[in-house]
Write a protein that holds these residues in place. Structure first.
Motif, short mmCIF file in Angstrom:
data_model
loop_
_atom_site.label_atom_id
_atom_site.label_comp_id
_atom_site.label_asym_id
_atom_site.label_seq_id
_atom_site.Cartn_x
_atom_site.Cartn_y
_atom_site.Cartn_z
N ARG A 92 0.82 -1.21 0.00
CA ARG A 92 0.00 0.00 0.00
C ARG A 92 0.85 1.26 0.00
N VAL A 93 2.05 1.19 0.58
CA VAL A 93 2.95 2.34 0.58
C VAL A 93 3.22 2.80 -0.85
N PHE A 94 3.27 1.86 -1.78
CA PHE A 94 3.51 2.20 -3.18
C PHE A 94 2.20 2.35 -3.97
N LEU A 95 1.19 1.55 -3.61
CA LEU A 95 -0.04 1.55 -4.39
C LEU A 95 -0.83 2.84 -4.24
N TYR A 96 -1.00 3.33 -3.02
CA TYR A 96 -1.83 4.52 -2.80
C TYR A 96 -1.26 5.76 -3.51
N PRO A 97 0.04 6.08 -3.32
CA PRO A 97 0.58 7.23 -4.06
C PRO A 97 0.56 7.01 -5.57
N PHE A 113 -1.46 8.48 -10.79
CA PHE A 113 -2.04 8.04 -12.05
C PHE A 113 -3.24 8.91 -12.43
N CYS A 114 -4.07 9.24 -11.42
CA CYS A 114 -5.26 10.05 -11.69
C CYS A 114 -4.89 11.47 -12.13
N TRP A 115 -3.93 12.07 -11.45
CA TRP A 115 -3.71 13.50 -11.62
C TRP A 115 -2.37 13.86 -12.24
N LEU A 164 1.16 17.73 -15.05
CA LEU A 164 2.16 18.01 -16.07
C LEU A 164 1.66 19.05 -17.06
N LEU A 165 0.41 18.95 -17.45
CA LEU A 165 -0.17 19.91 -18.38
C LEU A 165 -0.26 21.30 -17.76
N ALA A 166 -0.64 21.38 -16.48
CA ALA A 166 -0.73 22.68 -15.81
C ALA A 166 0.64 23.34 -15.72
N VAL A 167 1.66 22.56 -15.40
CA VAL A 167 3.01 23.12 -15.31
C VAL A 167 3.50 23.60 -16.68
N MET A 168 3.23 22.82 -17.71
CA MET A 168 3.64 23.21 -19.06
C MET A 168 2.94 24.47 -19.52
N LYS A 169 1.66 24.62 -19.16
CA LYS A 169 0.91 25.80 -19.58
C LYS A 169 1.40 27.06 -18.88
N SER A 190 -8.13 11.72 -14.93
CA SER A 190 -8.70 12.57 -13.88
C SER A 190 -10.19 12.30 -13.68
N ALA A 191 -10.91 12.12 -14.77
CA ALA A 191 -12.34 11.87 -14.66
C ALA A 191 -12.66 10.48 -14.12
N SER A 192 -11.65 9.62 -14.04
CA SER A 192 -11.88 8.25 -13.54
C SER A 192 -11.55 8.10 -12.07
N GLN A 193 -11.33 9.20 -11.35
CA GLN A 193 -10.89 9.10 -9.96
C GLN A 193 -11.88 8.32 -9.10
N GLY A 194 -13.17 8.59 -9.24
CA GLY A 194 -14.16 7.87 -8.44
C GLY A 194 -14.13 6.37 -8.68
N LEU A 195 -13.94 5.98 -9.93
CA LEU A 195 -13.86 4.55 -10.26
C LEU A 195 -12.60 3.92 -9.68
N LEU A 196 -11.47 4.60 -9.83
CA LEU A 196 -10.21 4.05 -9.34
C LEU A 196 -10.18 4.00 -7.82
N ASN A 197 -10.69 5.03 -7.17
CA ASN A 197 -10.69 5.05 -5.70
C ASN A 197 -11.56 3.94 -5.12
N CYS A 198 -12.70 3.67 -5.75
CA CYS A 198 -13.57 2.62 -5.21
C CYS A 198 -12.91 1.25 -5.34
#
Length: 364
Positions: free
Chosen positions: A268-273, A278-280, A285-290, A312-320
């Motif tokens: 979990r130490v590796f999986l949670y981060p 993965f989600c964000w 990266l896009l925000a920094v580049m912009k 990003s839009a899949s966060q609810g699915l991945l978190n569950c």
């Protein structure tokens, strides 16, 4: 054969439309719209399943489930925001610019709040283990338990209040300075797709400056909240793993179940981060580049826009999946009180309550 060649040419043209747009990004936003729509629906279904199960099984008040329930509610609201933005894309209606601007701001409240509820979930896991370790060393402490409960409750409240306070200037100043002029562009209501700030001719110069400052402010809030959450998850999970080892070592008994729990926590130490990044990651990266290279390689920007909509839009699915169903937490919480004490040895009977709590925390 001719039909095959014709389809191949159409595919080549479609790819060129997505990756070679010097002035017209409409095709990119069309693709992003459908990806965002599908992933938002899946995200709503995933987070909704956690909410429904916890509610029907009366698990909301349990210490282990409550933070996951709050996180799922935030993911659900974020998914609804993604869904509304995808539905309203290219749909003309009165005052659309104002509506889309405020929808973007509301979406930012939800995903910053989801960041804080994610770290709150990890914090509850860590404090639960710390409380059990304190009990084993000095016996039951009602004062410590009450303090932990108060801290967790305050942290849950702040996870909702702080994002609202951080984004409040975006609502107030943005609407006062009419920063929604930028939402006449093709992306309109698609969340997190703000593009470049190009004020119309004759627009007030002071308002233009305010809108630019506000744009960088909201981006900075997003980046700092992400960094704070990522570092917090890594630190808390590492401390939880170390603490669990001390708990089981202090008991003087290390069975197969305890070694298995240690292995699970180390993963979990590796999986949670990793799941959070993965989600964000693409959005960050896009925000920094912009910010530092707004006129960079267009093909890379297109790829990041597509990935951002997908992850990003899949966060609810991945978190569950990551925090809920794959951990078998709900099943354990429901069946733990039904175990037969008479089938256990005196040593295991005396340690049952502690091991059960540790198993719940490590499985979460």
């Amino acid at each position: 054969m001719r039909r095959y060649i014709h389809l191949t040419r159409e595919m080549d043209i479609s790819i060129q439309n997505l990756t070679a747009l010097a002035h017209d990004w409409t095709a990119v936003y069309d693709a992003v719209r459908w990806i965002q729509l599908i992933m938002a629906i899946l995200s709503i279904a995933g987070s909704g399943s956690i909410i429904a199960y916890a509610a029907f099984q009366n698990l909301i008040k349990t210490t282990e489930i409550r933070p996951l329930f709050y996180l799922s509610i935030t993911d659900l609201l974020l998914g609804v925001s993604w869904l509304i933005g995808a539905i309203l894309y290219r749909e003309p209606f009165h005052s659309q610019n104002i509506a889309c601007y405020n929808l973007q701001s509301i979406g930012q409240v939800f995903y910053v709040s989801s960041f804080f509820y994610t770290i709150n979930y990890t914090w509850v896991l860590y404090t639960g283990l710390k409380e059990k370790y304190s009990r084993k060393l000095s016996g039951y402490s009602a004062l410590y338990s009450e303090q932990a409960y108060r801290i967790n409750k305050i942290a849950a409240v702040l996870s909702s209040v702080v994002p609202v306070l951080l984004i409040a200037p975006v609502f107030y100043v943005g609407n006062s300075a009419e920063c929604y002029w930028n939402f006449t562009q093709p992306y309109k209501c698609l969340l997190m797709h703000t593009g470049d700030l190009n004020p119309p001719t004759g627009y007030n110069e002071s308002n233009t400056t305010s809108c630019h400052v506000l744009h960088y402010y909201s981006t900075g809030v997003f980046l700092l909240a992400f960094l704070f959450t990522l570092v917090g998850i890594v630190v808390l999970m590492a401390k939880a793993c170390s603490l669990y080892k001390r708990v089981v070592n202090s008991s003087g008994f290390l069975g197969d179940q305890q070694w298995a729990n240690i292995t699970v926590l180390e993963r979990r130490v590796f999986l949670y981060p990793l799941a959070f990044f993965f989600c964000w990651g693409p959005a960050i990266l896009l925000a920094v580049m912009k910010i530092f290279n707004p006129r960079g390689q267009e093909n890379l920007y297109v790829a990041l826009y597509i990935l951002q909509a997908l992850t990003s839009a899949s966060q609810g699915l991945l978190n569950c999946v990551v925090y809920g169903w794959t951990q078998q937490m709900f099943h354990f919480m429901k069946t733990s009180t039904r175990r037969d004490m008479d089938t256990q040895t005196p040593l295991l009977r005396s340690q049952k309550k502690s091991y059960a709590t540790l198993h719940t925390a490590s499985s979460s």
